[in-house]
Design a protein around this motif. Structure first.
Motif, PDB file in Angstrom:
ATOM      1  N   GLU A   1       9.567 -40.189 -30.125  1.00  0.00           N
ATOM      2  CA  GLU A   1       9.489 -41.570 -30.588  1.00  0.00           C
ATOM      3  C   GLU A   1       9.238 -41.665 -32.090  1.00  0.00           C
ATOM      4  OE1 GLU A   1       6.409 -43.095 -28.122  1.00  0.00           O
ATOM      5  OE2 GLU A   1       7.715 -43.419 -26.378  1.00  0.00           O
ATOM      6  N   SER A   2       8.528 -40.690 -32.631  1.00  0.00           N
ATOM      7  CA  SER A   2       8.205 -40.728 -34.061  1.00  0.00           C
ATOM      8  C   SER A   2       9.367 -40.287 -34.926  1.00  0.00           C
ATOM      9  CB  SER A   2       6.999 -39.820 -34.350  1.00  0.00           C
ATOM     10  OG  SER A   2       7.378 -38.446 -34.291  1.00  0.00           O
ATOM     11  N   GLY A   3      10.291 -39.507 -34.364  1.00  0.00           N
ATOM     12  CA  GLY A   3      11.407 -38.973 -35.144  1.00  0.00           C
ATOM     13  C   GLY A   3      11.074 -37.725 -35.916  1.00  0.00           C
ATOM     14  N   ALA A   4       9.892 -37.176 -35.729  1.00  0.00           N
ATOM     15  CA  ALA A   4       9.472 -35.995 -36.479  1.00  0.00           C
ATOM     16  C   ALA A   4      10.192 -34.742 -36.000  1.00  0.00           C
ATOM     17  CB  ALA A   4       7.965 -35.793 -36.345  1.00  0.00           C
ATOM     18  N   GLY A   5      10.243 -33.726 -36.868  1.00  0.00           N
ATOM     19  CA  GLY A   5      10.646 -32.398 -36.451  1.00  0.00           C
ATOM     20  C   GLY A   5       9.499 -31.736 -35.711  1.00  0.00           C
ATOM     21  N   LEU A   6       9.803 -30.660 -34.969  1.00  0.00           N
ATOM     22  CA  LEU A   6       8.790 -30.055 -34.109  1.00  0.00           C
ATOM     23  C   LEU A   6       8.874 -28.536 -34.130  1.00  0.00           C
ATOM     24  CD1 LEU A   6       6.606 -30.357 -31.841  1.00  0.00           C
ATOM     25  CD2 LEU A   6       8.508 -30.334 -30.201  1.00  0.00           C
ATOM     26  N   PHE A   7       7.725 -27.905 -34.347  1.00  0.00           N
ATOM     27  CA  PHE A   7       7.570 -26.467 -34.169  1.00  0.00           C
ATOM     28  C   PHE A   7       6.828 -26.243 -32.860  1.00  0.00           C
ATOM     29  CE2 PHE A   7       7.711 -27.154 -38.748  1.00  0.00           C
ATOM     30  CZ  PHE A   7       8.599 -26.181 -39.168  1.00  0.00           C
ATOM     31  N   VAL A   8       7.428 -25.467 -31.948  1.00  0.00           N
ATOM     32  CA  VAL A   8       6.746 -25.119 -30.703  1.00  0.00           C
ATOM     33  C   VAL A   8       6.364 -23.644 -30.759  1.00  0.00           C
ATOM     34  CG1 VAL A   8       7.745 -26.913 -29.258  1.00  0.00           C
ATOM     35  CG2 VAL A   8       8.975 -24.762 -29.522  1.00  0.00           C
ATOM     36  N   MET A   9       5.108 -23.367 -30.465  1.00  0.00           N
ATOM     37  CA  MET A   9       4.589 -22.003 -30.533  1.00  0.00           C
ATOM     38  C   MET A   9       4.199 -21.521 -29.146  1.00  0.00           C
ATOM     39  SD  MET A   9       1.347 -20.493 -32.673  1.00  0.00           S
ATOM     40  CE  MET A   9       0.285 -20.568 -31.223  1.00  0.00           C
ATOM     41  N   HIS A  10       4.211 -20.224 -28.956  1.00  0.00           N
ATOM     42  CA  HIS A  10       3.730 -19.651 -27.700  1.00  0.00           C
ATOM     43  C   HIS A  10       2.259 -19.277 -27.828  1.00  0.00           C
ATOM     44  CE1 HIS A  10       2.513 -16.224 -25.164  1.00  0.00           C
ATOM     45  NE2 HIS A  10       3.172 -16.891 -24.222  1.00  0.00           N
ATOM     46  N   THR A  11       1.485 -19.653 -26.830  1.00  0.00           N
ATOM     47  CA  THR A  11       0.131 -19.141 -26.667  1.00  0.00           C
ATOM     48  C   THR A  11      -0.144 -19.046 -25.185  1.00  0.00           C
ATOM     49  OG1 THR A  11      -2.186 -19.366 -27.339  1.00  0.00           O
ATOM     50  CG2 THR A  11      -1.050 -21.380 -26.643  1.00  0.00           C
ATOM     51  N   ARG A  12      -1.177 -18.321 -24.832  1.00  0.00           N
ATOM     52  CA  ARG A  12      -1.581 -18.250 -23.429  1.00  0.00           C
ATOM     53  C   ARG A  12      -3.069 -18.518 -23.375  1.00  0.00           C
ATOM     54  NH1 ARG A  12      -0.291 -13.027 -19.776  1.00  0.00           N
ATOM     55  NH2 ARG A  12      -2.008 -12.115 -20.961  1.00  0.00           N
ATOM     56  N   GLY A  13      -3.430 -19.678 -22.794  1.00  0.00           N
ATOM     57  CA  GLY A  13      -4.821 -20.095 -22.781  1.00  0.00           C
ATOM     58  C   GLY A  13      -5.171 -20.874 -24.029  1.00  0.00           C
ATOM     59  N   SER A  14      -6.342 -21.469 -24.029  1.00  0.00           N
ATOM     60  CA  SER A  14      -6.822 -22.250 -25.168  1.00  0.00           C
ATOM     61  C   SER A  14      -7.352 -21.309 -26.243  1.00  0.00           C
ATOM     62  CB  SER A  14      -7.942 -23.181 -24.716  1.00  0.00           C
ATOM     63  OG  SER A  14      -9.090 -22.424 -24.357  1.00  0.00           O
ATOM     64  N   PRO A  15      -7.570 -21.816 -27.483  1.00  0.00           N
ATOM     65  CA  PRO A  15      -8.178 -20.965 -28.501  1.00  0.00           C
ATOM     66  C   PRO A  15      -9.497 -20.341 -28.056  1.00  0.00           C
ATOM     67  CG  PRO A  15      -7.253 -22.908 -29.525  1.00  0.00           C
ATOM     68  CD  PRO A  15      -7.114 -23.109 -28.037  1.00  0.00           C
ATOM     69  N   GLU A  16     -10.256 -21.047 -27.231  1.00  0.00           N
ATOM     70  CA  GLU A  16     -11.532 -20.505 -26.765  1.00  0.00           C
ATOM     71  C   GLU A  16     -11.355 -19.294 -25.857  1.00  0.00           C
ATOM     72  OE1 GLU A  16     -14.888 -23.659 -26.148  1.00  0.00           O
ATOM     73  OE2 GLU A  16     -13.020 -24.561 -25.448  1.00  0.00           O
ATOM     74  N   THR A  17     -10.244 -19.232 -25.126  1.00  0.00           N
ATOM     75  CA  THR A  17     -10.094 -18.202 -24.094  1.00  0.00           C
ATOM     76  C   THR A  17      -8.910 -17.265 -24.299  1.00  0.00           C
ATOM     77  OG1 THR A  17      -8.696 -19.633 -22.705  1.00  0.00           O
ATOM     78  CG2 THR A  17     -11.090 -19.795 -22.413  1.00  0.00           C
ATOM     79  N   MET A  18      -8.056 -17.514 -25.302  1.00  0.00           N
ATOM     80  CA  MET A  18      -6.755 -16.847 -25.338  1.00  0.00           C
ATOM     81  C   MET A  18      -6.824 -15.339 -25.537  1.00  0.00           C
ATOM     82  SD  MET A  18      -5.400 -18.247 -28.998  1.00  0.00           S
ATOM     83  CE  MET A  18      -6.247 -17.905 -30.538  1.00  0.00           C
ATOM     84  N   GLN A  19      -7.920 -14.827 -26.087  1.00  0.00           N
ATOM     85  CA  GLN A  19      -7.995 -13.375 -26.289  1.00  0.00           C
ATOM     86  C   GLN A  19      -8.708 -12.656 -25.147  1.00  0.00           C
ATOM     87  OE1 GLN A  19      -5.499 -13.600 -28.743  1.00  0.00           O
ATOM     88  NE2 GLN A  19      -6.415 -11.597 -29.089  1.00  0.00           N
ATOM     89  N   GLN A  20      -9.025 -13.352 -24.074  1.00  0.00           N
ATOM     90  CA  GLN A  20      -9.726 -12.711 -22.969  1.00  0.00           C
ATOM     91  C   GLN A  20      -8.791 -11.848 -22.129  1.00  0.00           C
ATOM     92  OE1 GLN A  20     -11.825 -15.762 -20.791  1.00  0.00           O
ATOM     93  NE2 GLN A  20     -13.043 -16.390 -22.572  1.00  0.00           N
ATOM     94  N   ASP A  21      -7.515 -12.183 -22.088  1.00  0.00           N
ATOM     95  CA  ASP A  21      -6.540 -11.386 -21.350  1.00  0.00           C
ATOM     96  C   ASP A  21      -5.248 -11.353 -22.144  1.00  0.00           C
ATOM     97  OD1 ASP A  21      -4.952 -10.022 -19.607  1.00  0.00           O
ATOM     98  OD2 ASP A  21      -4.913 -11.573 -18.060  1.00  0.00           O
TER      99      ASP A  21
END
Length: 406
Positions: free
Chosen positions: A255-275
Motif C-alpha cells: 500500500e505504501s509503494g515502498a521497495g522491500l528487502f526480505v532477509m532470512h532469519t530463524r527465530g527472533s533476535p533473542e533466540t536466533m543463535q540458540q540453534d
C-alpha cells in the motif's frame, strides 16, 4: 614446439564471448560457442523416479549428465533429488527436449528456462517508493543505528544532531542508500515497542530527508513503523524477518509503494543463535526467501521493488556464515538483487580473533570484495567509503569497467 597450454576460467557468457572475439573469431560464431564454454549445475528437489530417469537419459544424449540417488533407475525409491550437469547450451537444449515429455516435465522446462534467463540477465534496477536504484555497479547501503544497544555503534547516534551529522557523513562518503534502524537486532537483543521505535526513527527520517538526496530505508519488522517511516520519507523497508514477524507487513509495504528487502532469519533476535544447525543450510535459506518473495508478490508488491538478503549472522553459526559466502552465487536463482550484510559482524571477529566490532574493517572489506565477485549487488556497511572503494575496485577487475567520475 611448445603451445604454452594454460587454463581459462570463464564465469559467464559475456566473458566467454570476449575471449572468443579476442581470437579474431566471427561474432556469430562467438555467440554460438559462448554457451558451450560456461557450465552450470542445477539442483532439482524431490523428482519422481520416472521423471528423473528421463532427465538422466536426455542429459546423457546431449553430452551432459545428471546425478541421482541410488535406486532411481529401478524406481525402488519414490523420489530423488537431481543435479543436472552441463553447459548452458546443453541445459537450454534440454528445455526444448522436455517440451514433448510426460509427467509434468514441460512445466519443469519452463521453470528451468526462466532460471537460466535470470542468471544471464541479473536485475538491472531496484525501485523504491519514488526512486530508481540502478544496479550497473555495486551499491552501498550505509548503516545509521539510532539505538542505545546496537552491537557496533549503539548509543553513538541517539540524538537528532549526532544522527543528522552521521547521515550527512554517510551520504558524503558515497552511500547509495541510508538504512535507519531504531531497534537492535543483534543476537540476544530484547524487543522494543513500536511506539519507542517510532520515537527514535521518525525525527531522523524527517530531518535527514530535508538534508540529503540519498534514498532512505527503514530497518524494521513492524508494519506500523514501516507505514509511518515511508510516510515520513523512507523509500525502502528492510525487514529482517522476511515478512514473518508481522502478518500485516506485506500489505503495508504494498500500500505504501515502498521497495522491500526480505532477509532470512530463524527465530527472533533473542533466540536466533540458540540453534544454528541445518540439514541443508543454503537450501533452507533459499526456500525461506522464495516463500517471502511469494508472500510479497501475493500482496501486490511489484517484482522490481523486491530484493533478498541471506541473513549473515542471523541464526547461523560461524561455519554457516562462511558457507553462505562461498555459495552466494546460488542465491541468484531467485532472480532478485542480493543484499549482503557482513559489516563488523561476529563471525569476522571469530575468524580474525577480534573481540571489538570496530577492529573488523579489513575483514569486512574482504567479504565485500568476495561478495562482488559472487554477484551481490548491494552491500550494507558501517564504513561507507572503504567499502565503496573495495567494491568498485573488485567490480573494475571483474568487469573491466570503471567510472573515474562516479
Amino acid at each position: 614446439m611448445s603451445y604454452s597450454p594454460r587454463i581459462l576460467w570463464v564465469e559467464d557468457e559475456p566473458a566467454a564471448r570476449r575471449l572468443i572475439l579476442g581470437l579474431g573469431s566471427d561474432p556469430a560464431g562467438a555467440a554460438r560457442m559462448a554457451g558451450k564454454m560456461v557450465r552450470r549445475l542445477v539442483h532439482l528437489k524431490d523428482v519422481p523416479c520416472r521423471s528423473a530417469n528421463i532427465l538422466k537419459q536426455e542429459m546423457l544424449a546431449l553430452g551432459g549428465d545428471a546425478a541421482v540417488a541410488r535406486g532411481t533407475v529401478g524406481c525402488s525409491i519414490p523420489v530423488t533429488d537431481v543435479i543436472l550437469i552441463g553447459s548452458l547450451k546443453k541445459l537450454r537444449q534440454l528445455c526444448v527436449r522436455l517440451g514433448d515429455q510426460p509427467f509434468g516435465l514441460p512445466a519443469l522446462a519452463t521453470d528451468l528456462a526462466r532460471l537460466l534467463s535470470s542468471l544471464d540477465a541479473p536485475p538491472a534496477v531496484l525501485l523504491g517508493r519514488s526512486c530508481r536504484l540502478h544496479l550497473d555497479r555495486p551499491r552501498i547501503m550505509g548503516v545509521l543505528n539510532v539505538t542505545p544497544d546496537s552491537f557496533s555503534d549503539g548509543g553513538r547516534f541517539r540524538s537528532l544532531d549526532s544522527a543528522l551529522r552521521q547521515g550527512a557523513a554517510l551520504a558524503a562518503e558515497g552511500a547509495d542508500l541510508i538504512d535507519i534502524g531504531g531497534e537492535s537486532t543483534r543476537p540476544g537483543a530484547a524487543a522494543v515497542s513500536a511506539e519507542e521505535e517510532l520515537d527514535r526513527v521518525l525525527p531522523i527520517i524527517e530531518a535527514l530527508r530535508r538534508e540529503v538526496d540519498t534514498p532512505l530505508s527503514i530497518d524494521t519488522y513492524k508494519s506500523s513503523v514501516a507505514r509511518a517511516a515511508v510516510a515520513a520519507g523512507a523509500e525502502f523497508v528492510n525487514d529482517i524477518s522476511g515478512l514473518q514477524f508481522d502478518s500485516a507487513m506485506a500489505r503495508t509495504v504494498a500500500e505504501s509503494g515502498a521497495g522491500l528487502f526480505v532477509m532470512h532469519t530463524r527465530g527472533s533476535p533473542e533466540t536466533m543463535q540458540q540453534d544454528t544447525r541445518y540439514p541443508d543450510l543454503v537450501g533452507e535459506v533459499l526456500a525461506s526467501l522464495e516463500s517471502s518473495l511469494a508472500q510479497a508478490r501475493a500482496a501486490g508488491i511489484g517484482e522490481e521493488k523486491l530484493a533478498i538478503d541471506p541473513g549473515i549472522g542471523f541464526g547461523k553459526s560461524l561455519e554457516g556464515n562462511l558457507e553462505i559466502l562461498r555459495r552466494l552465487r546460488e542465491f541468484h536463482s531467485l532472480g532478485r538483487p542480493v543484499l549482503l550484510g557482513t559489516s563488523r559482524k561476529g563471525f569476522i571477529g571469530k575468524v580474525l580473533g577480534q573481540s571489538a566490532p570496530g577492529e573488523r574493517l579489513f575483514g569486512t572489506l574482504a567479504t565485500v570484495a568476495l561478495g562482488v565477485e559472487r554477484g551481490a549487488q548491494i552491500f550494507r556497511v558501517h564504513d561507507v567509503r572503504p567499502a565503496r572503494e573495495a567494491a568498485l575496485m573488485a567490480w573494475a577487475v571483474l568487469s573491466g569497467e570503471h567510472s573515474e567520475q562516479d
